[in-house]
Design an enzyme around this catalytic site. Structure first.
Site, PDB file in Angstrom:
ATOM      1  CE  LYS A  42      88.443  15.973  61.036  1.00 51.84           C
ATOM      2  NZ  LYS A  42      88.649  16.953  59.890  1.00 51.84           N
ATOM      3  N   GLY A  90      78.355  19.686  58.997  1.00 51.39           N
ATOM      4  CA  GLY A  90      79.005  19.386  57.693  1.00 51.39           C
ATOM      5  C   GLY A  90      77.823  18.975  56.841  1.00 51.39           C
ATOM      6  CB  SER A  91      78.292  17.705  53.382  1.00 51.56           C
ATOM      7  OG  SER A  91      79.045  16.656  53.675  1.00 51.56           O
ATOM      8  CB  THR A  92      73.058  16.088  53.577  1.00 46.55           C
ATOM      9  OG1 THR A  92      72.485  17.238  54.169  1.00 46.55           O
ATOM     10  CG2 THR A  92      72.319  14.988  53.536  1.00 46.55           C
ATOM     11  NE  ARG A  93      80.382  13.619  50.315  1.00 48.16           N
ATOM     12  CZ  ARG A  93      81.406  13.304  50.922  1.00 48.16           C
ATOM     13  NH1 ARG A  93      81.763  12.079  51.060  1.00 48.16           N
ATOM     14  NH2 ARG A  93      82.232  14.071  51.178  1.00 48.16           N
ATOM     15  N   GLY A 109      76.982  13.691  56.954  1.00 47.88           N
ATOM     16  CA  GLY A 109      76.187  13.330  58.004  1.00 47.88           C
ATOM     17  C   GLY A 109      75.414  11.889  58.125  1.00 47.88           C
ATOM     18  CD  GLU A 157      72.643  21.101  64.334  1.00 51.14           C
ATOM     19  OE1 GLU A 157      71.970  21.568  63.330  1.00 51.14           O
ATOM     20  OE2 GLU A 157      72.224  20.762  65.562  1.00 51.14           O
ATOM     21  CB  CYS A 171      74.495  25.722  56.583  1.00 49.13           C
ATOM     22  SG  CYS A 171      74.212  26.770  58.016  1.00 49.13           S
ATOM     23  CD  GLU A 201      74.713  23.029  51.443  1.00 48.28           C
ATOM     24  OE1 GLU A 201      75.421  21.823  51.580  1.00 48.28           O
ATOM     25  OE2 GLU A 201      74.691  23.896  52.490  1.00 48.28           O
TER      26      GLU A 201
HETATM   27  P1  NAD Z   1      81.941  18.105  55.218  1.00 50.66           P
HETATM   28  O1  NAD Z   1      80.786  17.229  55.404  1.00 50.66           O
HETATM   29  O2  NAD Z   1      82.802  17.743  53.876  1.00 50.66           O
HETATM   30  O3  NAD Z   1      83.215  17.968  56.385  1.00 50.66           O
HETATM   31  C1  NAD Z   1      82.805  18.632  57.522  1.00 50.66           C
HETATM   32  C2  NAD Z   1      83.558  18.009  58.499  1.00 50.66           C
HETATM   33  O4  NAD Z   1      83.566  16.614  58.479  1.00 50.66           O
HETATM   34  C3  NAD Z   1      85.138  18.146  58.488  1.00 50.66           C
HETATM   35  O5  NAD Z   1      86.140  18.176  59.488  1.00 50.66           O
HETATM   36  C4  NAD Z   1      85.714  16.907  57.643  1.00 50.66           C
HETATM   37  O6  NAD Z   1      87.102  16.979  57.784  1.00 50.66           O
HETATM   38  C5  NAD Z   1      84.890  15.768  58.455  1.00 50.66           C
HETATM   39  N1  NAD Z   1      84.776  14.637  57.422  1.00 50.66           N
HETATM   40  C6  NAD Z   1      84.625  14.543  56.150  1.00 50.66           C
HETATM   41  N2  NAD Z   1      84.360  13.188  55.511  1.00 50.66           N
HETATM   42  C7  NAD Z   1      84.486  12.628  56.617  1.00 50.66           C
HETATM   43  C8  NAD Z   1      84.373  11.158  57.001  1.00 50.66           C
HETATM   44  N3  NAD Z   1      84.204  10.211  55.970  1.00 50.66           N
HETATM   45  N4  NAD Z   1      84.568  10.581  58.320  1.00 50.66           N
HETATM   46  C9  NAD Z   1      84.389  11.680  59.245  1.00 50.66           C
HETATM   47  N5  NAD Z   1      84.577  12.894  59.063  1.00 50.66           N
HETATM   48  C10 NAD Z   1      84.584  13.331  57.860  1.00 50.66           C
HETATM   49  O7  NAD Z   1      81.403  19.658  55.102  1.00 50.66           O
HETATM   50  P2  NAD Z   1      82.293  20.934  54.526  1.00 50.66           P
HETATM   51  O8  NAD Z   1      82.541  20.904  53.151  1.00 50.66           O
HETATM   52  O9  NAD Z   1      83.387  21.078  55.601  1.00 50.66           O
HETATM   53  O10 NAD Z   1      81.207  22.181  54.922  1.00 50.66           O
HETATM   54  C11 NAD Z   1      80.035  22.441  54.476  1.00 50.66           C
HETATM   55  C12 NAD Z   1      78.910  21.675  54.699  1.00 50.66           C
HETATM   56  O11 NAD Z   1      78.643  21.993  55.984  1.00 50.66           O
HETATM   57  C13 NAD Z   1      77.607  22.406  53.711  1.00 50.66           C
HETATM   58  O12 NAD Z   1      76.668  21.326  53.539  1.00 50.66           O
HETATM   59  C14 NAD Z   1      76.702  23.260  54.894  1.00 50.66           C
HETATM   60  O13 NAD Z   1      75.461  23.496  54.434  1.00 50.66           O
HETATM   61  C15 NAD Z   1      77.203  22.473  56.161  1.00 50.66           C
HETATM   62  N6  NAD Z   1      77.276  23.394  57.377  1.00 50.66           N
HETATM   63  C16 NAD Z   1      75.964  23.146  58.167  1.00 50.66           C
HETATM   64  C17 NAD Z   1      75.804  23.976  59.172  1.00 50.66           C
HETATM   65  C18 NAD Z   1      74.615  23.810  60.141  1.00 50.66           C
HETATM   66  O14 NAD Z   1      74.534  24.275  61.163  1.00 50.66           O
HETATM   67  N7  NAD Z   1      73.455  23.115  59.711  1.00 50.66           N
HETATM   68  C19 NAD Z   1      76.404  25.123  59.567  1.00 50.66           C
HETATM   69  C20 NAD Z   1      77.756  25.189  58.743  1.00 50.66           C
HETATM   70  C21 NAD Z   1      77.853  24.399  57.641  1.00 50.66           C
END
Ligand code: NAD
Length: 499
Positions: A191, A244-247, A249, A267, A302, A401
């Site tokens: 996804k 993705g984001s900690t929120r 996660g 991650e 990130c 962040e």
């Molecule tokens: P995000 O958490 O908003 O979204 C990430 C993914 O999750 C997207 O595909 C999104 O559609 C999906 N998503 C969003 N809400 C969801 C929900 N309620 N249920 C299921 N899936 C959902 O993050 P973003 O804005 O796409 O990316 C930025 C974040 O990613 C930053 O916090 C960055 O630090 C982090 N990041 C971490 C790493 C790592 O390896 N640690 C690498 C790249 C980015």
């Protein structure tokens, strides 16, 4: 791959025909609802394509396809050497289509096309190739039991992997999941982010053309709260590889507890510290590295070193060097091969970054460089490389962040304080220490609570080393052979031997 300057990117952009529909069982399909969403290019705010708005029914179809593929063994039971050959062909195809993929990535999320080609395409292909190459060299174990038993400890593919990835490095983040998951014999439902769905769809098509059997890799584009939630809640998904984001996660852990207790590997975000001691003998290199790593990818990394923790004796000089570096990162057209900083991913992200800049000033930090929106006439979403000096650890811009080109400079007086500041965050993704004193460098590196600590360096690594975080930056690790642990189950087979 071609050299970026040998290509007329603007002309190629006009010719690009992105894939826009769900990819399930090796075929492109409309979303079951028939709905689409607009995919907007942050370069100029133009609608690039209407993309299938995948939802729960599409996730059901994709998971059913992945499960059937897994159970009938069309991929999961191939000899590893055969999976290797297919993954290598897949990686070669990514390189062969490098121009198209780089252009897709740039149009979709705004990074400079020269980096999409040299970094994103190259790293994606290398990752897939590396896991393919590795998988027929990984041995299982025999336990040191008593002679009356033979205990085999085997790694088996987990089953159906849900991969949910962000928009900042869409192809690379997908490859970090696909490489180990596919090499180990799993089926995957990917996804991509709704902000950057296009490259994943094309890559899946290339995978099937390269010999990955239909059903083994499916892609469902769509919103997080729709397709993402349905995938993470699905009762027939065995493991979620989430970046993705900690929120969000945190939500993944809830989804697991509300459904089948699937394994969750998160991650997540970061607020990494770049700690500079006055004994470091090349402050110019340190400043160039800090600026380069902070402003690379528009600050949307990130592991960006967003907290510059510098000794008070050299702080003035160091800030001057950082400020002198900033103009080299002035945002420009991402399709121009000379551009080093492009557009932020969308209007919302730009507004978030501008809000943090405003909060930084209001809370008393001094904006030493940048601080404004750039290129407003383009219709796209650009922000100047920004340096805040005089940042205190309790300020919002030191704690949260930002995920944009904003660097906070925080001063320290002694080693203990430097370590306390660096570790004074809920995150723990990366950190670095800059010192020419070998004892201090080792001492501080050991004290920093982060998944990767660099010494006199930043953001240098490759596919051979694990990537991931301590604390609220996540669990598990992408990259290296350790990533195979996320997508495999350990099975013990205990055999009684007649003595
Ligand atoms: P995000 O958490 O908003 O979204 C990430 C993914 O999750 C997207 O595909 C999104 O559609 C999906 N998503 C969003 N809400 C969801 C929900 N309620 N249920 C299921 N899936 C959902 O993050 P973003 O804005 O796409 O990316 C930025 C974040 O990613 C930053 O916090 C960055 O630090 C982090 N990041 C971490 C790493 C790592 O390896 N640690 C690498 C790249 C980015």
């Amino acid at each position: 791959m071609n050299k970026p300057e040998s290509i007329d990117w603007v002309r190629q952009a006009a010719l690009l025909k992105p894939r826009t529909r769900c990819f399930i069982e090796g075929r492109f399909l409309d979303a079951a609802s028939g709905e689409t969403f607009a995919c907007v290019s942050p370069i100029d705010g133009r609608v690039l394509a209407q993309v299938a708005r995948g939802g729960a029914r599409d996730i059901d179809r994709a998971v059913a396809s992945a499960r059937a593929a897994f159970e009938d063994g069309r991929w999961s039971r191939l000899p590893p050497a055969q999976r290797k050959c297919v993954l290598q062909a897949f990686a070669a195809s990514i390189l062969a289509h490098g121009d198209e993929l780089a252009l897709t990535e740039t149009l979709d999320m705004g990074k400079p096309v020269r980096f999409s080609l040299a970094v994103d395409v190259a790293a994606t292909a290398r990752c897939i190739n590396w896991y393919g190459e590795a998988i027929d060299k990984v041995y299982d174990e025999i336990a040191p039991t008593a002679p009356s038993a033979l205990a085999l400890i085997r790694r088996e593919p987990t089953g159906v992997v849900g991969a949910i990835v962000p928009w900042n490095y869409p192809m690379i983040m997908a490859a970090w999941k696909l490489g180990p998951a596919l090499a180990a014999g799993n089926s995957v439902v990917l996804k991509p982010s709704e902000k950057s769905p296009l490259s994943a769809l094309r890559i899946a098509e290339l995978a099937v053309e390269a010999g990955i059997p239909p059903g083994v890799l499916n892609v469902v584009p769509g919103y997080g709260e729709e397709a993402g939630e349905a995938l993470a809640l699905h009762m027939d998904v065995d493991v979620i590889g989430f970046t993705g984001s900690t929120r969000v996660g945190r939500r993944m852990l809830e989804y697991a507890s509300r459904s089948n207790l699937k394994r969750i590997y998160n991650e997540l975000g970061g607020k990494s510290a770049f700690v500079v001691f006055p004994d470091f003998d090349d402050l110019d290199r340190a400043a160039k590295t800090a600026a380069g790593c902070m402003f690379f990818n528009q600050g949307e990394s990130c592991n960006a070193p967003s907290r510059l923790v510098v000794h008070e004796a050299i702080a003035e000089e160091f800030v001057q060097r950082l400020v002198a570096e900033a103009p080299a990162f002035a945002p420009a057209d991402p399709l121009d091969v000379n551009t080093v900083m492009g557009a932020l991913v969308d209007d919302g992200q730009m507004k978030t970054v501008m809000r943090y800049i405003d909060v930084g000033s209001r809370e008393g930090a001094r904006c030493a460089a940048g601080g404004r929106r750039a290129r407003p006439d383009s219709g796209g979403y650009y922000v100047e490389p920004t340096v805040f000096d005089g940042v205190r650890t309790d300020m919002t811009i030191a704690r949260e962040e930002i995920f944009g080109p904003v660097l906070s400079v925080i001063r320290f007086r002694d080693e203990a304080e430097a370590i306390a500041i660096a570790n004074g965050t809920t995150y723990g993704l990366q950190a670095s220490v800059w010192s020419s004193n070998i004892d201090r460098a080792h001492r501080v590196a050991r004290s920093l609570r982060a998944g990767t600590v660099h010494v006199n360096e930043y953001d240098e690594d490759d596919i051979t080393v694990p990537f991931g975080g301590y604390k609220q930056s996540g669990n598990g690790r992408d990259k290296s052979l350790h990533a195979l642990e996320k997508y495999t189950e350990l099975k013990t087979t205990w055999i009684r031997l007649q003595m």
